[in-house]
Design a protein around this motif. Sequence first.
Motif, PDB file in Angstrom:
ATOM      1  N   PRO A  93       0.660  -1.382  -0.015  1.00  0.00           N
ATOM      2  CA  PRO A  93       0.197   0.043   0.079  1.00  0.00           C
ATOM      3  C   PRO A  93       0.872   1.314  -0.043  1.00  0.00           C
ATOM      4  O   PRO A  93       1.854   1.455   0.735  1.00  0.00           O
ATOM      5  CB  PRO A  93      -0.755   0.025   1.145  1.00  0.00           C
ATOM      6  N   VAL A  94       0.226   2.335  -0.762  1.00  0.00           N
ATOM      7  CA  VAL A  94       0.946   3.789  -0.692  1.00  0.00           C
ATOM      8  C   VAL A  94       0.634   4.292   0.603  1.00  0.00           C
ATOM      9  O   VAL A  94       1.297   4.956   1.486  1.00  0.00           O
ATOM     10  CB  VAL A  94       0.228   4.343  -1.715  1.00  0.00           C
ATOM     11  N   ASN A  95      -0.617   3.773   1.083  1.00  0.00           N
ATOM     12  CA  ASN A  95      -0.667   4.445   2.715  1.00  0.00           C
ATOM     13  C   ASN A  95      -2.002   3.374   3.276  1.00  0.00           C
ATOM     14  O   ASN A  95      -2.616   2.804   2.639  1.00  0.00           O
ATOM     15  CB  ASN A  95      -1.786   5.630   2.441  1.00  0.00           C
ATOM     16  N   PRO A  96      -1.588   3.262   4.457  1.00  0.00           N
ATOM     17  CA  PRO A  96      -2.087   1.966   5.128  1.00  0.00           C
ATOM     18  C   PRO A  96      -3.850   2.019   5.401  1.00  0.00           C
ATOM     19  O   PRO A  96      -4.680   1.269   5.536  1.00  0.00           O
ATOM     20  CB  PRO A  96      -1.522   1.733   6.441  1.00  0.00           C
ATOM     21  N   ASP A  97      -4.189   3.432   5.316  1.00  0.00           N
ATOM     22  CA  ASP A  97      -5.599   3.591   5.591  1.00  0.00           C
ATOM     23  C   ASP A  97      -6.157   4.120   4.269  1.00  0.00           C
ATOM     24  O   ASP A  97      -7.501   3.582   4.183  1.00  0.00           O
ATOM     25  CB  ASP A  97      -5.682   4.830   6.638  1.00  0.00           C
ATOM     26  N   ALA A  98      -5.642   4.940   3.288  1.00  0.00           N
ATOM     27  CA  ALA A  98      -6.139   5.299   2.029  1.00  0.00           C
ATOM     28  C   ALA A  98      -6.352   4.099   1.121  1.00  0.00           C
ATOM     29  O   ALA A  98      -7.350   4.538  -0.076  1.00  0.00           O
ATOM     30  CB  ALA A  98      -5.596   6.325   1.739  1.00  0.00           C
ATOM     31  N   GLU A 155      17.988  11.705  11.314  1.00  0.00           N
ATOM     32  CA  GLU A 155      17.180  10.489  10.817  1.00  0.00           C
ATOM     33  C   GLU A 155      16.692  11.030   9.541  1.00  0.00           C
ATOM     34  O   GLU A 155      15.351  11.963   9.652  1.00  0.00           O
ATOM     35  CB  GLU A 155      16.468   9.892  11.973  1.00  0.00           C
ATOM     36  N   ILE A 156      16.819  10.410   8.345  1.00  0.00           N
ATOM     37  CA  ILE A 156      15.846  10.619   7.326  1.00  0.00           C
ATOM     38  C   ILE A 156      15.106   9.718   7.042  1.00  0.00           C
ATOM     39  O   ILE A 156      15.161   8.544   7.122  1.00  0.00           O
ATOM     40  CB  ILE A 156      16.953  10.669   6.141  1.00  0.00           C
ATOM     41  N   GLN A 157      13.671   9.957   7.007  1.00  0.00           N
ATOM     42  CA  GLN A 157      12.461   9.376   6.939  1.00  0.00           C
ATOM     43  C   GLN A 157      12.032   8.846   5.778  1.00  0.00           C
ATOM     44  O   GLN A 157      12.344   9.494   4.612  1.00  0.00           O
ATOM     45  CB  GLN A 157      11.389   9.844   7.771  1.00  0.00           C
ATOM     46  N   GLY A 158      11.261   7.568   5.789  1.00  0.00           N
ATOM     47  CA  GLY A 158      10.649   7.140   4.518  1.00  0.00           C
ATOM     48  C   GLY A 158       9.547   7.636   3.928  1.00  0.00           C
ATOM     49  O   GLY A 158       9.577   8.900   3.363  1.00  0.00           O
ATOM     50  N   ASP A 159       8.459   7.385   4.197  1.00  0.00           N
ATOM     51  CA  ASP A 159       7.121   7.802   3.860  1.00  0.00           C
ATOM     52  C   ASP A 159       6.161   8.262   4.935  1.00  0.00           C
ATOM     53  O   ASP A 159       6.087   7.514   5.866  1.00  0.00           O
ATOM     54  CB  ASP A 159       6.207   6.945   2.913  1.00  0.00           C
ATOM     55  N   ALA A 160       5.514   9.435   4.749  1.00  0.00           N
ATOM     56  CA  ALA A 160       4.678   9.778   5.909  1.00  0.00           C
ATOM     57  C   ALA A 160       3.343   9.076   6.204  1.00  0.00           C
ATOM     58  O   ALA A 160       2.520   8.698   5.282  1.00  0.00           O
ATOM     59  CB  ALA A 160       4.003  11.271   5.402  1.00  0.00           C
ATOM     60  N   GLY A 161       3.423   8.529   7.354  1.00  0.00           N
ATOM     61  CA  GLY A 161       2.145   7.466   7.616  1.00  0.00           C
ATOM     62  C   GLY A 161       2.444   6.101   7.198  1.00  0.00           C
ATOM     63  O   GLY A 161       1.499   5.297   7.528  1.00  0.00           O
ATOM     64  N   MET A 165       7.925   2.925   7.666  1.00  0.00           N
ATOM     65  CA  MET A 165       8.680   4.100   8.403  1.00  0.00           C
ATOM     66  C   MET A 165       8.513   4.118   9.816  1.00  0.00           C
ATOM     67  O   MET A 165       9.528   4.330  10.517  1.00  0.00           O
ATOM     68  CB  MET A 165       7.975   5.231   7.771  1.00  0.00           C
ATOM     69  N   ALA A 166       7.242   3.953  10.476  1.00  0.00           N
ATOM     70  CA  ALA A 166       7.373   4.086  11.971  1.00  0.00           C
ATOM     71  C   ALA A 166       7.950   3.047  12.440  1.00  0.00           C
ATOM     72  O   ALA A 166       8.324   3.318  13.614  1.00  0.00           O
ATOM     73  CB  ALA A 166       5.667   4.063  11.962  1.00  0.00           C
ATOM     74  N   ALA A 167       7.827   1.844  12.097  1.00  0.00           N
ATOM     75  CA  ALA A 167       8.598   0.505  12.765  1.00  0.00           C
ATOM     76  C   ALA A 167      10.183   0.909  12.698  1.00  0.00           C
ATOM     77  O   ALA A 167      10.821   0.566  13.777  1.00  0.00           O
ATOM     78  CB  ALA A 167       7.998  -0.753  12.212  1.00  0.00           C
ATOM     79  N   ARG A 168      10.791   1.273  11.699  1.00  0.00           N
ATOM     80  CA  ARG A 168      12.152   1.446  11.514  1.00  0.00           C
ATOM     81  C   ARG A 168      12.701   2.774  12.561  1.00  0.00           C
ATOM     82  O   ARG A 168      13.558   2.587  12.822  1.00  0.00           O
ATOM     83  CB  ARG A 168      12.394   1.678  10.047  1.00  0.00           C
TER      84      ARG A 168
END
Length: 314
Positions: A93-98, A155-161, A165-168
């Motif tokens: 998914p691009v986004n887990p909710d959308a 820290e350079i992050q992956g994708d918003a939401g 990303m959140a787990a790493r």
Amino acid sequence: MAPETRSAIAAVVALALATAPISAASAKGLLIGFSQATLQSPFYVQLKAGAEQAAKADGDTLIALDANGDINKQNNDIQDLITRGVKVLIINPVNPDAVAPALSAAQDAKIPVMTVDRAIHGDVVTYVGRDNEKMGALVGAVLAKRLHQGDKIIEIQGDAGGTVMAARRDGFNKQVEAAGEKVVMGPYAEYVRANAVTAMQDLLQANPDVKAVYAHNDDMALGAMQVLRENNRKDVLVAGVDGLSEAVKEIANGNQYVATASNDPIRLGEVTIQTAQKVAAGQKVPAFIDAGTALIDKATVGQYDTSGLFARHK
């Protein structure tokens, strides 16, 4: 032709069809749909390749569509796959909710849905991936030992939401913050090297006292290291995630890039297709299937083959 002759011919044809050997392709011939978030990252290119190879080897057909980071396109892509009659649907998914509208449409069509690499906030048969929090923690532990209390880490992050990303982020931050090191959160660079280069140029200027850089994948970490080297900052340690061979070679040959976590996408693609085949056959599978990970650092780097795009354990 007389009716009795036509009937006789039809009977012969029917008998021949009934007794003819079934080919491997027709015996399997599973149509699998795969909606990917993006192909801008080399990891996802290799994930697709691994899935395609595994499907072809078993006589199945994989239809893979690229959402190019656009959730509206992904929802439309999934609807297209449903219309084309796939028997099982894999979503990255691009986004887990959308992605919820597409998930609902698949469920209405009674098509089993599974996710790969990124989880969905919804009801799916299974999620095939890796423990991304563990990956972040493995890399974070290395930097925590190499740095001192109060040292600054960008820290350079992956994708918003994103769930990955959140787990790493969480796994890494728990390690370094427990050691008293300070994390400066950079922007979301979407796992793309070019984006990380642009981000790092600004981050380095704003944080000249930085001691280390951690990125949510190796591609972004390598982009950050490019900027560091251009600015003669080889004193800044770099770490990433995924086991990109280019990064693993840096670990083997130098001292600036210090760690990554194995995340072989070819293997992940293989496991995903094997799981899809079981799901399509009505077999029960675990809610989470872990494809496994391991730390790659100076001590373990010799255990990995770097001839491909991503390092594979020998």
